[in-house]
Write an enzyme that holds these catalytic residues in place. Structure first.
Site, PDB file in Angstrom:
ATOM      1  CB  CYS A 103      -0.898  -0.011   1.235  1.00  0.00           C
ATOM      2  SG  CYS A 103      -1.989   1.414   1.339  1.00  0.00           S
ATOM      3  CD  GLU A 146      -6.346   1.476  -3.968  1.00  0.00           C
ATOM      4  OE1 GLU A 146      -6.482   2.487  -3.237  1.00  0.00           O
ATOM      5  OE2 GLU A 146      -5.262   0.881  -4.089  1.00  0.00           O
ATOM      6  CG  HIS A 149      -7.181   3.164   1.045  1.00  0.00           C
ATOM      7  ND1 HIS A 149      -6.389   3.486   2.121  1.00  0.00           N
ATOM      8  CD2 HIS A 149      -6.429   2.359   0.247  1.00  0.00           C
ATOM      9  CE1 HIS A 149      -5.210   2.909   1.984  1.00  0.00           C
ATOM     10  NE2 HIS A 149      -5.210   2.209   0.856  1.00  0.00           N
TER      11      HIS A 149
END
Length: 181
Positions: A103, A146, A149
């Site tokens: 990441c 993603e 996130h």
């Protein structure tokens, strides 16, 4: 296009749930273009808006340079880069796979995470068109990473408290070493 500053853990913006985007307009497209440039500059394959200090539900992905050979899936099946606004992920099957992930917000860390192997994602594309994509393998993994996130979830959140603390301490030492230079 501009290269944006990357946010690294434990910055609090990475733990916030990102806000939905009303419509994909020129300013959102500019942000997505800048995110893509930032991702390429940092040798990533995916980037979420919170990683550049923008708390909006936007991700960009490009796995075209990743050598993927699994389950007869090739990267040529997908048109990259992918721009996803307000992505909603749904598992297509209960089959999961575990693999190490990196990441950009946790540099030099590789953490094993179990994710759905096959998903369907619905999102607004670069031109504000509602789009649905079925993805499997590494693309499915990258999308789920993603989207995490956007929900304030980091890779370290999949670890035990002890391992999480160790990973964040390692990151702190990396930041300190970079700052001392």
């Amino acid at each position: 296009m501009s290269i944006l500053s990357l946010i690294t853990a434990p910055d609090p913006i990475l733990k916030k749930v990102a806000s939905p985007v009303d419509t994909v307009n020129d300013s959102i497209r500019q942000l997505m273009d800048d995110m893509l440039e930032t991702m390429y500059h940092n040798h990533g394959v995916g980037l979420a808006a919170p990683q550049v200090a923008v708390s909006k539900r936007i991700i960009v992905l490009d796995l075209s340079k990743v050598d993927i050979k699994e389950d007869n899936i090739t990267n040529s099946e997908y048109k990259y880069p992918l721009f996803m606004v307000n992505p909603i992920v749904k598992a297509i099957s209960n089959q999961t796979a575990t693999a190490k992930e990196g990441c950009l917000s946790l540099p030099k860390q590789a953490i094993e995470v179990s994710r759905y192997h096959e998903i369907q994602v619905t999102y607004l594309d670069y031109y504000n068109k509602l789009t649905t994509l079925n993805a499997e393998g590494w693309l499915a993994r990258a999308i789920q990473h993603e989207v995490d996130h956007l929900d304030g979830i980091l890779l370290v959140d999949y670890l035990s408290n002890l391992k999480k603390e160790a990973a964040l301490n390692t990151l702190s030492k990396i930041k300190d070493a970079a700052y001392d230079k």
